[in-house]
Design an enzyme around this catalytic site. Structure first.
Site, PDB file in Angstrom:
ATOM      1  N   ASP A  15      -8.720  -2.293  -6.604  1.00  0.00           N
ATOM      2  CA  ASP A  15      -7.518  -1.389  -6.486  1.00  0.00           C
ATOM      3  C   ASP A  15      -7.139  -0.919  -7.880  1.00  0.00           C
ATOM      4  O   ASP A  15      -7.042  -1.529  -8.922  1.00  0.00           O
ATOM      5  CB  ASP A  15      -6.110  -2.176  -5.859  1.00  0.00           C
ATOM      6  N   GLU A  73      -4.776   1.747 -10.477  1.00  0.00           N
ATOM      7  CA  GLU A  73      -3.501   2.717 -10.621  1.00  0.00           C
ATOM      8  C   GLU A  73      -3.899   3.411 -11.501  1.00  0.00           C
ATOM      9  O   GLU A  73      -4.830   3.347 -12.560  1.00  0.00           O
ATOM     10  CB  GLU A  73      -2.397   1.833 -11.013  1.00  0.00           C
ATOM     11  N   ASP A  83      -9.831   4.986  -4.439  1.00  0.00           N
ATOM     12  CA  ASP A  83     -10.395   4.163  -5.538  1.00  0.00           C
ATOM     13  C   ASP A  83     -12.075   4.419  -5.927  1.00  0.00           C
ATOM     14  O   ASP A  83     -12.430   4.659  -6.969  1.00  0.00           O
ATOM     15  CB  ASP A  83     -10.196   2.702  -5.310  1.00  0.00           C
ATOM     16  N   HIS A  92       1.716  -1.301  -5.708  1.00  0.00           N
ATOM     17  CA  HIS A  92       1.252  -0.435  -6.838  1.00  0.00           C
ATOM     18  C   HIS A  92       0.909  -1.149  -8.077  1.00  0.00           C
ATOM     19  O   HIS A  92       1.020  -0.575  -9.003  1.00  0.00           O
ATOM     20  CB  HIS A  92       2.321   0.986  -6.985  1.00  0.00           C
ATOM     21  N   ASP A 148      -2.196  -5.563  -5.145  1.00  0.00           N
ATOM     22  CA  ASP A 148      -2.517  -4.898  -4.227  1.00  0.00           C
ATOM     23  C   ASP A 148      -4.197  -5.375  -3.595  1.00  0.00           C
ATOM     24  O   ASP A 148      -4.287  -5.496  -2.329  1.00  0.00           O
ATOM     25  CB  ASP A 148      -2.844  -3.211  -4.637  1.00  0.00           C
TER      26      ASP A 148
END
Length: 184
Positions: free
Chosen positions: A12, A14, A108, A164, A169
């Site tokens: 995951d 960000e 992603d 997040h 996550d």
């Protein structure tokens, strides 16, 4: 949802973002990589990885991005740039073989491709990719694809950790896979 791999790599990301469009999608950059390696046999997490990443296109995080992720400019000031962060992830994965890259949706995968292209480094996931958001909808016969939070609620689970944030996550995605595959 079972596929003939020894492990599932739940990753995951960000990325830099702005609610006012000042950072267009094609210029977003990874600022955090969170990943877990989950046994495809036991569905236990066998290893975890997390790193922050220093962006270069838009090096200053927007207040929106910080509010959304909890990642501050001070957090990324000393973080490695993407090529170094990706190498660290590859070193983490090196003792393991036979894994499938999975993520919640296709974002992603696309973000990894975009950052690899921008930085001129090879895309590291030759095993393919499993979009778990689409797979969950297919397996459960749902008419729409659920967000991570919606999927957890649908399965009677609560989010663990901070939404997040990459590693949290990824851990929650692994929990969903375990619940769907094992019913626990």
């Amino acid at each position: 949802m079972r596929i003939a791999y020894a492990y599932y790599l739940m990753a995951d990301l960000e990325a830099t973002c702005a609610e006012d469009g000042t950072i267009p999608p094609q210029e977003m950059e990874i600022i955090e990589i969170g990943a877990v390696l989950q046994s495809a046999r036991t569905f236990e997490i066998v290893s975890e990885f997390q790193t922050l990443v220093r962006p270069v296109r838009h090096p200053e995080l927007t207040p929106f991005c910080t509010q959304l992720t909890g990642i501050t400019p001070a957090d990324i000031a000393q973080a490695p740039p993407f090529p170094e962060a990706l190498e660290a992830m590859k070193r983490w994965l090196s003792p393991f073989s036979d894994w499938l890259f999975c993520s919640w949706g296709d974002y992603d995968r696309k973000q990894f491709l975009q950052d690899c292209a921008f930085h001129g480094v090879a895309y590291p996931f030759s095993s393919g990719h499993l979009n778990l958001k689409a797979e969950l909808s297919r397996v459960l016969g749902l008419p729409k694809r659920l967000s991570l939070g919606e999927a957890l609620r649908y399965l009677g689970m609560e989010f663990e950790g901070s939404p997040h944030r990459g590693l949290d996550d990824a851990r929650n995605i692994a929990r969903i896979v375990r619940r769907v595959c094992q019913g626990v």
